[in-house]
Write a protein that holds these residues in place. Structure first.
Motif, PDB file in Angstrom:
ATOM      1  N   ALA A 258      -6.093 -33.089  22.039  1.00 59.06           N
ATOM      2  CA  ALA A 258      -6.849 -33.511  20.900  1.00 59.06           C
ATOM      3  C   ALA A 258      -6.448 -32.647  19.933  1.00 59.06           C
ATOM      4  O   ALA A 258      -7.698 -33.141  19.262  1.00 59.06           O
ATOM      5  N   ALA A 259      -6.361 -31.390  20.036  1.00 62.16           N
ATOM      6  CA  ALA A 259      -6.173 -30.578  18.547  1.00 62.16           C
ATOM      7  C   ALA A 259      -4.891 -31.514  18.099  1.00 62.16           C
ATOM      8  O   ALA A 259      -5.097 -31.666  16.835  1.00 62.16           O
ATOM      9  N   MET A 260      -3.765 -31.963  18.467  1.00 56.35           N
ATOM     10  CA  MET A 260      -2.983 -32.517  17.305  1.00 56.35           C
ATOM     11  C   MET A 260      -3.602 -33.920  16.505  1.00 56.35           C
ATOM     12  O   MET A 260      -3.042 -34.044  16.075  1.00 56.35           O
ATOM     13  N   ALA A 261      -4.284 -34.707  18.050  1.00 54.74           N
ATOM     14  CA  ALA A 261      -4.663 -35.434  16.931  1.00 54.74           C
ATOM     15  C   ALA A 261      -5.750 -34.797  16.209  1.00 54.74           C
ATOM     16  O   ALA A 261      -6.316 -36.225  15.150  1.00 54.74           O
ATOM     17  N   GLU A 262      -6.448 -34.237  16.674  1.00 58.61           N
ATOM     18  CA  GLU A 262      -7.597 -33.691  15.069  1.00 58.61           C
ATOM     19  C   GLU A 262      -7.216 -33.373  13.705  1.00 58.61           C
ATOM     20  O   GLU A 262      -7.429 -33.580  13.216  1.00 58.61           O
ATOM     21  N   ARG A 263      -5.885 -32.571  13.880  1.00 56.50           N
ATOM     22  CA  ARG A 263      -5.064 -32.785  13.357  1.00 56.50           C
ATOM     23  C   ARG A 263      -4.208 -33.422  12.316  1.00 56.50           C
ATOM     24  O   ARG A 263      -4.805 -33.777  10.841  1.00 56.50           O
ATOM     25  N   PHE A 264      -3.518 -34.215  12.903  1.00 55.00           N
ATOM     26  CA  PHE A 264      -2.130 -35.441  12.419  1.00 55.00           C
ATOM     27  C   PHE A 264      -2.916 -36.443  12.630  1.00 55.00           C
ATOM     28  O   PHE A 264      -2.838 -37.170  11.717  1.00 55.00           O
TER      29      PHE A 264
ATOM     30  N   PRO B  61      -4.794 -32.910   3.818  1.00 52.13           N
ATOM     31  CA  PRO B  61      -3.884 -32.025   4.485  1.00 52.13           C
ATOM     32  C   PRO B  61      -2.795 -31.945   3.518  1.00 52.13           C
ATOM     33  O   PRO B  61      -3.278 -32.712   2.457  1.00 52.13           O
ATOM     34  N   VAL B  62      -2.406 -30.503   3.817  1.00 51.25           N
ATOM     35  CA  VAL B  62      -1.152 -30.953   3.129  1.00 51.25           C
ATOM     36  C   VAL B  62       0.069 -31.629   3.026  1.00 51.25           C
ATOM     37  O   VAL B  62       0.241 -32.807   4.528  1.00 51.25           O
ATOM     38  N   PRO B  63       0.903 -32.105   1.711  1.00 54.12           N
ATOM     39  CA  PRO B  63       1.664 -33.285   2.116  1.00 54.12           C
ATOM     40  C   PRO B  63       2.647 -33.340   2.984  1.00 54.12           C
ATOM     41  O   PRO B  63       3.077 -32.308   3.399  1.00 54.12           O
ATOM     42  N   LEU B  64       3.325 -34.499   3.544  1.00 49.95           N
ATOM     43  CA  LEU B  64       3.476 -34.744   4.662  1.00 49.95           C
ATOM     44  C   LEU B  64       4.487 -35.796   4.480  1.00 49.95           C
ATOM     45  O   LEU B  64       4.611 -36.990   5.389  1.00 49.95           O
ATOM     46  N   GLY B  65       5.122 -36.548   3.116  1.00 50.08           N
ATOM     47  CA  GLY B  65       5.693 -37.684   3.209  1.00 50.08           C
ATOM     48  C   GLY B  65       4.643 -38.396   3.522  1.00 50.08           C
ATOM     49  O   GLY B  65       3.849 -38.579   3.324  1.00 50.08           O
ATOM     50  N   ASP B  66       5.569 -39.325   4.647  1.00 50.98           N
ATOM     51  CA  ASP B  66       5.136 -40.758   4.726  1.00 50.98           C
ATOM     52  C   ASP B  66       4.530 -40.500   6.612  1.00 50.98           C
ATOM     53  O   ASP B  66       4.343 -41.990   6.864  1.00 50.98           O
ATOM     54  N   PHE B  67       4.074 -39.161   6.721  1.00 50.03           N
ATOM     55  CA  PHE B  67       3.857 -39.373   7.800  1.00 50.03           C
ATOM     56  C   PHE B  67       2.333 -39.964   8.440  1.00 50.03           C
ATOM     57  O   PHE B  67       1.613 -39.777   7.748  1.00 50.03           O
ATOM     58  N   ARG B  68       3.257 -40.639   9.704  1.00 44.74           N
ATOM     59  CA  ARG B  68       1.245 -41.343  10.204  1.00 44.74           C
ATOM     60  C   ARG B  68       1.705 -40.769  11.997  1.00 44.74           C
ATOM     61  O   ARG B  68       2.406 -41.317  12.246  1.00 44.74           O
ATOM     62  N   LEU B  69       0.388 -40.327  12.401  1.00 40.47           N
ATOM     63  CA  LEU B  69       1.438 -40.337  14.350  1.00 40.47           C
ATOM     64  C   LEU B  69       0.090 -41.056  14.443  1.00 40.47           C
ATOM     65  O   LEU B  69      -0.165 -41.737  14.821  1.00 40.47           O
ATOM     66  N   GLU B  70       0.872 -41.841  15.645  1.00 37.93           N
ATOM     67  CA  GLU B  70       1.330 -43.090  16.806  1.00 37.93           C
ATOM     68  C   GLU B  70       0.714 -42.510  17.699  1.00 37.93           C
ATOM     69  O   GLU B  70      -0.372 -42.829  18.291  1.00 37.93           O
ATOM     70  N   HIS B  71       1.524 -42.034  18.611  1.00 42.49           N
ATOM     71  CA  HIS B  71       2.187 -41.550  20.251  1.00 42.49           C
ATOM     72  C   HIS B  71       1.962 -40.518  19.841  1.00 42.49           C
ATOM     73  O   HIS B  71       2.727 -39.590  19.768  1.00 42.49           O
ATOM     74  N   ASN B  72       0.987 -40.118  20.705  1.00 41.86           N
ATOM     75  CA  ASN B  72       1.066 -38.081  20.790  1.00 41.86           C
ATOM     76  C   ASN B  72       0.290 -38.216  22.616  1.00 41.86           C
ATOM     77  O   ASN B  72      -0.545 -38.045  23.453  1.00 41.86           O
TER      78      ASN B  72
END
Length: 209
Positions: free
Chosen positions: A65-71, A27-38
């Motif tokens: 589903a698409a957001m979970a797949e990518r993030f 994935p492209v750099p995105l700092g310290d990101f982690r997706l918790e609740h979607n």
């Protein structure tokens, strides 16, 4: 306004590329990101002209589903949450080749929550508008070549890619996902959790006001 947007999308040909092609890459750099609740809601989604129907559940599940797949590829230490509302869609039916072949479209409003800060990063929802991926059927449109479910999956993947571009831009310009060592611990009661879609809707839905 929504009618005007849908009308424009149906008449104007815009280019797009397949958003899922890079999912096997880093994935492209995105700092310290982690997706918790979607969290995705679609209870007020408007069906555009000449569109195939889609249920609220189909819309919300596809986008989620698409957001979970990518993030889900991001594994930073800082937790962030998405509050997303599906505002409108067009799932193209077969049209007239070369002239009126309708194009599929999806419109979302996206709010990003910072778990550590206990609040929103964007005060106003970011509106994301995407079209079907062109290339497989650029002349006759996907209404001829894809089922409604396939169209919705593709649109959702395109939307997730557009959200990623938005977040990358905000990280570059605003440092959204750079940890703040001076931030106070968050109150866990202020962050959205599964089942609280009504709270997000009341807070962030662009249909209000």
């Amino acid at each position: 306004m929504m009618r005007w947007v849908f009308g424009l999308l149906m008449l104007v040909g815009l280019s797009a590329c397949a958003a899922s092609r890079d999912l096997d890459e880093a994935p492209v750099p995105l700092g310290d990101f982690r997706l918790e609740h979607n969290i995705v809601i679609a209870d007020k989604a408007q069906r555009g002209p000449l569109s195939r129907p889609a249920s609220e559940e189909q819309l919300s599940n596809a986008v989620k589903a698409a957001m979970a797949e990518r993030f889900g590829r991001y594994t930073g230490d800082s937790r962030y949450h998405f509050g997303i509302s599906v505002e409108g869609y067009v799932l193209a039916q077969p049209g007239i080749p070369l002239v009126l072949a309708p194009k599929s479209a999806l419109i979302l409003n996206v709010t990003v929550w910072d778990d550590a800060a206990g609040g929103k990063l964007n005060d106003e929802p970011e509106q994301i508008t995407v079209l079907e991926t062109f290339g497989t059927a650029p002349i006759i449109g996907t209404g001829y070549t894809m089922t409604a479910e396939e169209q919705l999956k593709e649109l959702s993947q395109n939307a997730a890619k557009a959200v990623e571009r938005y977040l990358v831009r905000q990280q570059s310009e605003q440092g959204w996902f750079t940890p703040d060592s001076t931030a106070a611990p968050a109150d866990p009661d202020t962050a959205p959790v599964p089942g609280q879609s009504a709270q997000i809707e009341n807070t962030d839905s662009p249909t209000q006001g």
